[in-house]
Scaffold this motif. Sequence first.
Motif, mmCIF file in Angstrom:
data_model
loop_
_atom_site.group_PDB
_atom_site.id
_atom_site.type_symbol
_atom_site.label_atom_id
_atom_site.label_comp_id
_atom_site.label_asym_id
_atom_site.label_seq_id
_atom_site.Cartn_x
_atom_site.Cartn_y
_atom_site.Cartn_z
ATOM 1 N N ALA A 53 0.828 -1.209 0.000
ATOM 2 C CA ALA A 53 0.000 0.000 0.000
ATOM 3 C C ALA A 53 0.861 1.258 0.000
ATOM 4 C CB ALA A 53 -0.937 -0.019 1.199
ATOM 5 N N ARG A 54 1.917 1.260 0.818
ATOM 6 C CA ARG A 54 2.794 2.433 0.887
ATOM 7 C C ARG A 54 3.495 2.669 -0.446
ATOM 8 N NH1 ARG A 54 8.023 2.779 1.307
ATOM 9 N NH2 ARG A 54 8.235 0.565 1.871
ATOM 10 N N VAL A 55 4.027 1.599 -1.031
ATOM 11 C CA VAL A 55 4.771 1.725 -2.287
ATOM 12 C C VAL A 55 3.852 2.151 -3.427
ATOM 13 C CG1 VAL A 55 6.060 0.412 -4.023
ATOM 14 C CG2 VAL A 55 6.577 0.113 -1.591
ATOM 15 N N ALA A 56 2.604 1.653 -3.415
ATOM 16 C CA ALA A 56 1.668 1.995 -4.486
ATOM 17 C C ALA A 56 1.359 3.482 -4.518
ATOM 18 C CB ALA A 56 0.388 1.184 -4.323
ATOM 19 N N ARG A 57 1.497 4.163 -3.382
ATOM 20 C CA ARG A 57 1.200 5.606 -3.321
ATOM 21 C C ARG A 57 2.348 6.466 -3.848
ATOM 22 N NH1 ARG A 57 -1.062 3.999 1.749
ATOM 23 N NH2 ARG A 57 0.847 4.654 2.838
ATOM 24 N N LEU A 58 3.512 5.876 -4.067
ATOM 25 C CA LEU A 58 4.647 6.653 -4.559
ATOM 26 C C LEU A 58 4.420 7.079 -6.005
ATOM 27 C CD1 LEU A 58 7.637 4.465 -3.241
ATOM 28 C CD2 LEU A 58 6.727 6.552 -2.202
ATOM 29 N N SER A 59 4.839 8.295 -6.319
ATOM 30 C CA SER A 59 4.826 8.719 -7.715
ATOM 31 C C SER A 59 5.957 8.006 -8.448
ATOM 32 C CB SER A 59 5.014 10.232 -7.812
ATOM 33 O OG SER A 59 6.335 10.572 -7.393
ATOM 34 N N ASP A 60 5.971 8.124 -9.778
ATOM 35 C CA ASP A 60 7.039 7.489 -10.546
ATOM 36 C C ASP A 60 8.408 8.043 -10.141
ATOM 37 O OD1 ASP A 60 5.154 6.015 -11.856
ATOM 38 O OD2 ASP A 60 5.251 7.131 -13.745
ATOM 39 N N LEU A 83 11.686 -5.713 -2.280
ATOM 40 C CA LEU A 83 10.898 -6.543 -3.198
ATOM 41 C C LEU A 83 9.598 -5.852 -3.588
ATOM 42 C CD1 LEU A 83 11.485 -9.979 -1.454
ATOM 43 C CD2 LEU A 83 12.222 -9.389 -3.766
ATOM 44 N N ALA A 84 9.009 -5.124 -2.632
ATOM 45 C CA ALA A 84 7.776 -4.398 -2.923
ATOM 46 C C ALA A 84 8.020 -3.307 -3.970
ATOM 47 C CB ALA A 84 7.204 -3.787 -1.643
ATOM 48 N N LEU A 85 9.170 -2.609 -3.891
ATOM 49 C CA LEU A 85 9.519 -1.619 -4.905
ATOM 50 C C LEU A 85 9.611 -2.260 -6.282
ATOM 51 C CD1 LEU A 85 12.342 0.535 -3.251
ATOM 52 C CD2 LEU A 85 9.997 1.251 -3.738
ATOM 53 N N ILE A 86 10.299 -3.408 -6.361
ATOM 54 C CA ILE A 86 10.493 -4.093 -7.645
ATOM 55 C C ILE A 86 9.161 -4.599 -8.192
ATOM 56 C CG2 ILE A 86 11.595 -6.088 -8.721
ATOM 57 C CD1 ILE A 86 13.895 -5.719 -6.687
ATOM 58 N N GLU A 87 8.322 -5.135 -7.317
ATOM 59 C CA GLU A 87 7.014 -5.621 -7.732
ATOM 60 C C GLU A 87 6.176 -4.484 -8.310
ATOM 61 O OE1 GLU A 87 4.084 -8.581 -5.473
ATOM 62 O OE2 GLU A 87 3.853 -6.500 -4.797
ATOM 63 N N GLU A 88 6.192 -3.331 -7.646
ATOM 64 C CA GLU A 88 5.412 -2.185 -8.111
ATOM 65 C C GLU A 88 5.949 -1.668 -9.439
ATOM 66 O OE1 GLU A 88 2.501 0.699 -8.281
ATOM 67 O OE2 GLU A 88 2.656 -1.067 -6.986
#
Length: 784
Positions: A53-60, A83-88
């Motif tokens: 959830a946190r990573v999904a809120r990041l802009s590009d 891993l969450a960064l890479i997945e997103e």
Amino acid sequence: MTSRQPPMRRIDAPRLDLRRFLPGWAAGAVGIPGHSSFARLREDVAGIAEHRARVARLSDDELRDAGRDWRRRGRVGPAPSLLALIEEATRRTLGWTPYEGQLLAAIALSRGFAVELDTGEGKTLAGAMAAALHALAGRSVHVLSVNDYLAGRDAQWMGPLLGALGIDVAWIGQASTAHERRDAYRAPVVYAPVTEVGYDVLRDRQATGADERVEPRFDVAIVDEADAVMIDEAMTPLVLAGASDEGAEDLSTATELVRSLEPDAHYAVDEDRATVALTDAGLDLLEGTLGVNLFASEHAGLLTRINLALHARVLMRRDVDYLVVDDGIHLVNSARGRVAQQQRWPDGLHAAIEAKEAVPITPPGIVLDTLTVQDLLLTYRTLSGMSGTVLPVADELMEFYGLPSGRVERHRPNRRTDEPTRVLASRQEKDAAIVEEILRRHEAGQPVLVGTQTVAESEELAARLPARVGARVLNARNDAEEAEVVARAGERGAITVSTQMSGRGTDIRLGGADERDRDRVVAAGGLAVIATSVYPSRRLDLQLRGRAGRQGDPGVSLAFASLEDEVVVANLTARWRRRIARPAAVPDSVRRTIVHEAQGISEAVRLGRHRSTWQYSRALTAQRTKVLAVREDVLRGSRGWLDAAIAGPVGALASVAATETVDRAVTLIALHHLDRRWSDHVAVLSELRDGIHLRALAGQNPADEFHRLALREFEGFFDVVAQDVAASLRDLETHGLDDPLRSLGLRRPSATWTYMIRDNPLGDPAGRAAEGLRSLLRGERRRH
């Protein structure tokens, strides 16, 4: 730069291979050497959930900045937040959500494992995510493939994913310039064919200045098609050759002479088709025609040319081993089914084939240096690999690389049906049965992929099929069209005939690339994969079978074989030879047993060759390390080993010329003699190895004797170089200091190319050792 040197285990006979009877997870559970369970890595995957959830809120931009922050700090380990960064990033750039199995595979790769992941399960993405894990920890990564096509495709395909994390991506291929290679190697992630990295190493070793080098960084390697690269190709050394001063050798007389020779009567071919030799009758005929004694010392060169011409005529097959294109010989890499660009055969064999095909003969070259793929890969600090067929060679990966292996299971159940091998008595019967099977499935609307082993076989099969079926052929003649041909292989009723599907890389989607006819193709049974013969290795059979049943699709695979196939004839045991004297009377089940036993012997022979190659290369590798260290000292201006020998001539030159000028001349001359002496040493050891097997007749261990003699040949190496440098400096005139090599009549190679090593016309020790193993397995005694 450190080098991983795995422990060697001597294994004198084939062992019971329990992996054939256990799935991957069970092999790891019972502790079979080389197998690992990845169950403990699931905790890392499960931990991703709390960060999504946190990573999904990041802009590009924030996502990219987060990746750059990780790389700047050089954090280590696949933490769930990373891993969450890479997945997103995968979701945003590629539109995919990685499967749990792909994440598991990426983590395992990042931790230095060889990972088995079935065809269609996403190895390309798993490798890219593993590359991201390493790059974000501040490492330099090479993703090594088997060819240019895959290197370029994967770099462009995965580039947006890595770029979204702030990671620059580059790739190199055979056409890349030195400038492009140098720039590419500076990127955190580089996609490249493994052979191109090896040849860059060899060319860097010939450089006379830092500006000539491209300098690959040997930090992390992720090897795609790991079993093919690390096992099959590990036995073939990469060889760098340079232009020679000698003119093209005249082989026209020898070529015409061997055209008159008849098989069996005048020459004999061994069972493996690896060597050919003149019979007494053949020698008598040639000596009568020429009016000379071919064994007289003055005619030794003529006899060598005749042997080369005979080898070229009998053993080197057009459209199998090479193609003739635009009045030139183009080698076919049999392991990849592709043309091997800028490669030649050594020892006059290339010229002999050119004479055979009546094309212009190119000048010979000299071997400058060699490097095995195995030694290249062991240079990396962290090594990992992936393939659809890792577990069958897990113990070899552990033995030769210290690399443990494990399997990631499919994310959907396997619905492919693998039919028993159909073994016919003769090739003619087999060919007819294959055509009948292809047409039967085509008429039902089922797409058919046919795997052949040579260019000639693919074209012959396509010619036997009616023109109305529109069969498409993919081989070394048209591999530039491979993406389109393979992508269409799943269309309804399509017939695709291909050589060497391993390393093709393109998924076959049912119904075509856009899957518009998917439902109709599924109803017809999915993709049918047909092998026209069994391969020398069961792994290659499995790789071809794996093209069907992708990601839970329906499909079927079947293989045809005959008792006349090359792999069968070359590896038949004595008892089976007697049994198939009347092939029609041999039941189907027994025929299958014969074929699979012959294949097993072939695999054991290959392993014996690998061990032999590894043993013999140790001495050369150790000596090369010493020479390279001294060469680096010379480039840096440190030459203490040389100063005493050259003090006089250097002093004389320095008294009349500027010291910077003299030092540069000394460096260039020293490098020339060091490299030339090493080239000569490599040639001596090659000749030594060719005859070392004869030591076994005296009860000696050939490998031990080779190492002893190699040490003896290396004694005084640097003393000889120092003497040569001193002699050149004494002959150097002051006016020649600006271009010392030219003024002395010395020349460094102006062009380089690479050699494809094959068994030479007189046989080589690896081949002879393999034949000995084959004989042992047959239970037969051979005459020497």
